[in-house]
Design an enzyme around this catalytic site. Sequence first.
Site, short mmCIF file in Angstrom:
data_model
loop_
_atom_site.label_atom_id
_atom_site.label_comp_id
_atom_site.label_asym_id
_atom_site.label_seq_id
_atom_site.Cartn_x
_atom_site.Cartn_y
_atom_site.Cartn_z
N GLU A 34 0.84 -1.21 0.00
CA GLU A 34 0.00 0.00 0.00
C GLU A 34 0.87 1.25 0.00
O GLU A 34 1.84 1.34 0.74
CB GLU A 34 -0.90 -0.02 1.24
CG GLU A 34 -2.29 0.44 0.99
CD GLU A 34 -3.06 -0.43 0.01
OE1 GLU A 34 -3.11 -0.07 -1.18
OE2 GLU A 34 -3.59 -1.47 0.41
N HIS A 35 0.47 2.19 -0.84
CA HIS A 35 1.21 3.45 -1.00
C HIS A 35 2.64 3.19 -1.48
O HIS A 35 3.56 3.93 -1.16
CB HIS A 35 1.19 4.28 0.29
CG HIS A 35 -0.17 4.86 0.55
ND1 HIS A 35 -0.60 6.04 -0.01
CD2 HIS A 35 -1.22 4.39 1.28
CE1 HIS A 35 -1.85 6.30 0.39
NE2 HIS A 35 -2.25 5.30 1.16
N GLY A 123 -17.25 4.61 -3.97
CA GLY A 123 -16.72 5.40 -2.87
C GLY A 123 -16.19 4.56 -1.72
O GLY A 123 -15.94 5.06 -0.64
N ALA A 124 -15.98 3.26 -1.97
CA ALA A 124 -15.51 2.36 -0.91
C ALA A 124 -14.03 2.02 -1.08
O ALA A 124 -13.49 1.23 -0.33
CB ALA A 124 -16.34 1.08 -0.90
N GLY A 125 -13.40 2.59 -2.10
CA GLY A 125 -11.99 2.30 -2.32
C GLY A 125 -11.76 0.96 -3.01
O GLY A 125 -10.71 0.36 -2.85
N SER A 128 -14.00 1.46 -8.35
CA SER A 128 -15.06 1.51 -9.36
C SER A 128 -14.67 2.48 -10.48
O SER A 128 -15.03 2.27 -11.63
CB SER A 128 -16.39 1.92 -8.73
OG SER A 128 -16.27 3.16 -8.08
N SER A 129 -13.90 3.51 -10.16
CA SER A 129 -13.52 4.46 -11.21
C SER A 129 -12.50 3.87 -12.17
O SER A 129 -12.61 4.06 -13.37
CB SER A 129 -13.02 5.78 -10.61
OG SER A 129 -12.04 5.55 -9.65
N ASP A 173 -4.42 0.54 -9.63
CA ASP A 173 -5.83 0.22 -9.82
C ASP A 173 -6.17 -0.06 -11.28
O ASP A 173 -6.86 -1.03 -11.60
CB ASP A 173 -6.71 1.38 -9.30
CG ASP A 173 -6.36 1.76 -7.87
OD1 ASP A 173 -5.74 0.94 -7.17
OD2 ASP A 173 -6.70 2.88 -7.47
N TYR A 225 -3.49 12.21 0.52
CA TYR A 225 -2.79 11.37 -0.47
C TYR A 225 -1.67 12.19 -1.12
O TYR A 225 -0.52 11.75 -1.19
CB TYR A 225 -3.79 10.89 -1.52
CG TYR A 225 -3.27 9.84 -2.48
CD1 TYR A 225 -3.34 8.49 -2.17
CD2 TYR A 225 -2.72 10.21 -3.70
CE1 TYR A 225 -2.87 7.53 -3.05
CE2 TYR A 225 -2.25 9.26 -4.59
CZ TYR A 225 -2.33 7.92 -4.26
OH TYR A 225 -1.87 6.97 -5.16
C1 GLA Z 1 -5.28 4.49 -4.27
C2 GLA Z 1 -4.54 4.84 -5.56
C3 GLA Z 1 -3.50 3.76 -5.90
C4 GLA Z 1 -2.60 3.47 -4.69
C5 GLA Z 1 -3.43 3.25 -3.42
C6 GLA Z 1 -2.57 3.14 -2.20
O1 GLA Z 1 -6.04 3.33 -4.47
O2 GLA Z 1 -5.44 4.96 -6.63
O3 GLA Z 1 -2.75 4.15 -7.03
O4 GLA Z 1 -1.67 4.50 -4.52
O5 GLA Z 1 -4.36 4.30 -3.22
O6 GLA Z 1 -1.81 1.99 -2.22
#
Ligand code: GLA
Length: 387
Positions: A34-35, A123-125, A128-129, A173, A225
């Site tokens: 992540e990140h 909007g749940a991460g 979907s986009s 994503d 972010y």
């Molecule tokens: C969001 C961003 C991804 C990634 C994550 C964190 O989903 O769209 O590119 O940076 O956060 O891992």
Amino acid sequence: MDIANLQQIFTETFPHAAEAITVTAPGRVNLIGEHTDYNDGFVLPMAIDAKIVLVAAKRSDRQVQVYSVDFRAMDTFSLDEIEPTQKHRWSNYMRGMALMIQEAVGSPLQGMDIIMQGNVPQGAGLSSSAALEVGTAVVINELNQLQLDPVLMATLAQKAENQFVGVQCGIMDQFISMLGEAGHALFLDCRSLEYQKVPAPFHEAGAAIAVIDTAVQRGLVDSKYNERRQQCEDAVKALQQWQPDLRSLRDVGPELRPKVDELPAILAKRARHVVDENQRVIDSAAALKAGDLPAFGRYMNASHDSLRDDYEVSCRELDLLVDLVRANPETYGARMTGAGFGGCTVSLIPSSEVADLEQRVLPEYQAKTGLQARLFVFNAAAGARKL
Ligand code: GLA
């Protein structure tokens, strides 16, 4: 999702349309890493069996007409002049995608009639986009017979999000939504864009990937972010005093690693997360390949603790859900997933414990937060494609 019904709606909405194609594109859950994507690092996401479906046909002019079943709204735009819209924000992902492909191929695209519907929670991460972007890319690619490379389409989708929608996301994503493989997670090197399939037969192993949506409104996510991205760049600059040719946190090797802890406190925390998380992705992918779910779960736990304490992108609700899931001694691992500040947790648990999440974790979470969390069990699905 009822695809035949969507095709029926297409025919009713566009009775004079040319022959239609049907395209699907999945959401995603990131298992670990992540990140790290915008630090040229490693990620291990899987595409999920929640998706967006688009039914589309070519037009003879340069107009695009899109009907969203979910929003019950029609948007129309011209491919000769693609501008962002305030009225139908969901359409910006499609407009941006059309613009980026048109620029990349250097010739005008055909107009299109499109109907779409999705069941990726919004909007749940769960991206979907990204699903809408790469689904649109496949529609355009097919209808115009462009034969674009899937990796190129993923990078153009990221460009649409960065430059047209205005969100500074990394490549994860869009990449996984485009290139996901059924039954597998992808180990992706976000610098070279080389990737490996990692078998993810959780179901067969009697385990489940359980995703719980905190139902928290993610208000801060964009500004925080961008702040994190900046802090990572600052950490690279600071580390260059010891290694002048350092390009990104991805390149911090074992010799430079001790210097990370000597950086100013905030930069040290941010860099520590990214450097160690990259290593966790490598190690956890190896554990998954070996079928060692307990080891994989331990890396997930370590990832969450680092995101909470060092990267500071978790929130009270994410931490609470993670703690509640971990309170079950059978749990392999639990962590937040995605950008943070709300969104979802991802947990690896024995299938037999899904009921415990439903019967204990969700009610306890509601009692403590007043929020109604939603539980999903996802399998690793295929990436975007024409049916
Ligand atoms: C969001 C961003 C991804 C990634 C994550 C964190 O989903 O769209 O590119 O940076 O956060 O891992």
